[in-house]
Write a protein that holds these residues in place. Structure first.
Motif, short mmCIF file in Angstrom:
data_model
loop_
_atom_site.label_atom_id
_atom_site.label_comp_id
_atom_site.label_asym_id
_atom_site.label_seq_id
_atom_site.Cartn_x
_atom_site.Cartn_y
_atom_site.Cartn_z
N GLU A 182 -62.00 7.64 34.18
CA GLU A 182 -63.04 8.37 33.44
C GLU A 182 -64.44 7.90 33.83
O GLU A 182 -65.36 8.71 34.03
CB GLU A 182 -62.84 8.19 31.94
N THR A 183 -64.62 6.60 33.95
CA THR A 183 -65.95 6.09 34.27
C THR A 183 -66.33 6.40 35.72
O THR A 183 -67.49 6.72 36.00
CB THR A 183 -66.03 4.58 34.02
N LEU A 184 -65.37 6.33 36.64
CA LEU A 184 -65.67 6.64 38.04
C LEU A 184 -66.11 8.08 38.20
O LEU A 184 -66.99 8.39 38.99
CB LEU A 184 -64.45 6.36 38.92
N GLU A 194 -61.26 11.54 42.39
CA GLU A 194 -60.36 11.81 41.28
C GLU A 194 -59.28 10.74 41.28
O GLU A 194 -58.48 10.68 42.21
CB GLU A 194 -59.71 13.19 41.41
N PHE A 195 -59.29 9.88 40.26
CA PHE A 195 -58.24 8.89 40.11
C PHE A 195 -57.11 9.56 39.32
O PHE A 195 -57.16 9.63 38.09
CB PHE A 195 -58.76 7.67 39.34
N THR A 196 -56.13 10.07 40.01
CA THR A 196 -55.00 10.71 39.33
C THR A 196 -53.68 10.03 39.68
O THR A 196 -52.66 10.30 39.04
CB THR A 196 -54.90 12.19 39.71
N ASP A 197 -53.69 9.18 40.68
CA ASP A 197 -52.47 8.53 41.17
C ASP A 197 -52.42 7.11 40.63
O ASP A 197 -53.05 6.19 41.17
CB ASP A 197 -52.46 8.54 42.70
N TYR A 198 -51.67 6.93 39.55
CA TYR A 198 -51.60 5.61 38.91
C TYR A 198 -51.00 4.57 39.83
O TYR A 198 -51.47 3.42 39.89
CB TYR A 198 -50.77 5.73 37.63
N GLU A 199 -49.95 4.92 40.57
CA GLU A 199 -49.31 3.96 41.47
C GLU A 199 -50.27 3.51 42.56
O GLU A 199 -50.29 2.34 42.94
CB GLU A 199 -48.04 4.55 42.07
N THR A 244 -68.07 -1.58 35.98
CA THR A 244 -68.38 -1.78 34.57
C THR A 244 -68.65 -0.41 33.97
O THR A 244 -69.45 0.35 34.53
CB THR A 244 -69.59 -2.69 34.38
N GLY A 245 -68.00 -0.08 32.89
CA GLY A 245 -68.22 1.24 32.32
C GLY A 245 -67.68 1.37 30.92
O GLY A 245 -66.97 0.48 30.41
N THR A 246 -68.00 2.50 30.31
CA THR A 246 -67.62 2.78 28.92
C THR A 246 -67.04 4.18 28.83
O THR A 246 -67.54 5.11 29.48
CB THR A 246 -68.85 2.68 28.00
N ALA A 247 -66.02 4.33 28.04
CA ALA A 247 -65.48 5.66 27.78
C ALA A 247 -66.56 6.54 27.16
O ALA A 247 -67.40 6.07 26.39
CB ALA A 247 -64.27 5.56 26.85
N ARG A 248 -66.53 7.82 27.49
CA ARG A 248 -67.59 8.73 27.03
C ARG A 248 -67.77 8.70 25.51
O ARG A 248 -68.89 8.77 25.01
CB ARG A 248 -67.28 10.16 27.50
#
Length: 309
Positions: A182-184, A194-199, A244-248
């Motif tokens: 989400e932060t990226l 898009e970070f969609t691949d957890y593995e 370093t980041g925060t959820a929306r």
């Protein structure tokens, strides 16, 4: 003196040490180790077509290139080529040979747009422009003297917020993956990810040898990570922040600052003497936070772009 370009040879320790030595001389504010590089080479996603290159002269490694496709972007055909030459071995043709080999490799795998980070120095920028690249956005490297500097005092979390370490999520780091994704997505960039691949995230981020779950700090609200500061170390005296980041839903509450301050204090207590981070030049809020901690800009790089094919 004859300069050749060749692939990094898996299993040959001297190649990995030579690669890292050149990177450290050219980019001392980016953490890199032979073991970390070997891990990346062995486990990088196959769709990245990752290919680290060496430029060698009379048996000495004098230049390197990180080359691959941005496989985790919704826009296909994007590649990267980041070339670094030993500062005392420039003007011998190593950089040009590395660029040529990198572009040929990427074009063969369907790349049509190439991105290259270039240190913001006249010679480096002129080199990129001679090879057909045009300047885009810029980013800063920042350094904090942990040994001699003064960190802001530690603060107690506000009501309803708990500070944990990344190690507390060792059994199930998926909530950190979701927060990182989400932060990226909201990071300023000329490349969408898009970070969609957890593995893949587990292999390339969480399990990477430089990653330090113990020094990673996480602000938790209602049992879920709300902000974090992902830490990396070189196993010596250097500490770095990977993200370093925060959820929306939790922004504007100072949680990222809280998490990063906690991580920095623990890094200093563990004996790390230098802290590094990086920010897009347009990311004013994060630059302000890092300035509050005492970070100072130590270098700037410019993203260059070239269309091919």
């Amino acid at each position: 003196m004859t300069v050749i370009v060749r692939d990094l040879r898996p299993g040959v320790r001297a190649d990995f040490e030579g690669f890292v030595r050149v990177r450290d001389l050219a980019m001392p504010f980016v953490l890199s180790t032979p073991d970390g590089l070997a891990y990346d080479v062995a486990r990088m996603h196959p769709d990245a077509h990752y290919r680290p290159l060496l430029a060698e002269a009379d048996g000495e490694v004098i230049g390197t290139a990180q080359v691959g496709l941005v496989y985790d972007s919704p826009e296909p055909g994007q590649g990267y080529v980041n070339v670094y030459v030993h500062p005392e071995r420039t003007r011998r043709g190593a950089g040009a040979l590395l660029v040529r080999a990198a572009e040929e490799h990427l074009a063969a795998h369907g790349a049509t747009k190439l991105f290259a980070w270039v240190l913001d120095e006249p010679g480096n920028r002129a080199f990129a422009e001679r090879h057909g690249y045009r300047a885009s956005r810029s980013a800063h490297f920042l350094r904090l003297d942990l040994a001699n500097g003064t960190l802001p005092p530690l603060q107690d979390p506000p009501p309803g917020v708990e500070l944990r370490t990344g190690a507390d999520f060792a059994d199930d780091p998926r909530p950190l993956f979701e927060l990182d994704s989400e932060t990226l997505a909201d990071e300023p960039s000329d490349v969408d990810y898009e970070f969609t691949d957890y593995e893949a995230w587990l292999r390339e981020t969480w399990q990477q040898p430089l990653m330090s779950p113990e020094l990673t700090s996480v602000a938790v609200v209602d049992g879920r990570p709300a902000a974090f500061s992902l830490a990396r170390t070189d196993g010596g005296t250097r500490y770095g922040t990977a993200m370093t980041g925060t959820a929306r839903a939790h922004r504007g509450k100072g949680l990222a600052k809280l998490a990063k301050n906690d991580s920095l204090h623990r890094a200093r207590a563990a004996g790390f003497t230098q802290a590094f981070t990086g920010n897009d030049a347009g990311n004013g809020p994060m630059i302000a936070i890092n300035t509050w901690f005492g970070y100072e800009i130590c270098a700037t790089e410019v993203r260059y772009v070239r269309e091919i094919g």
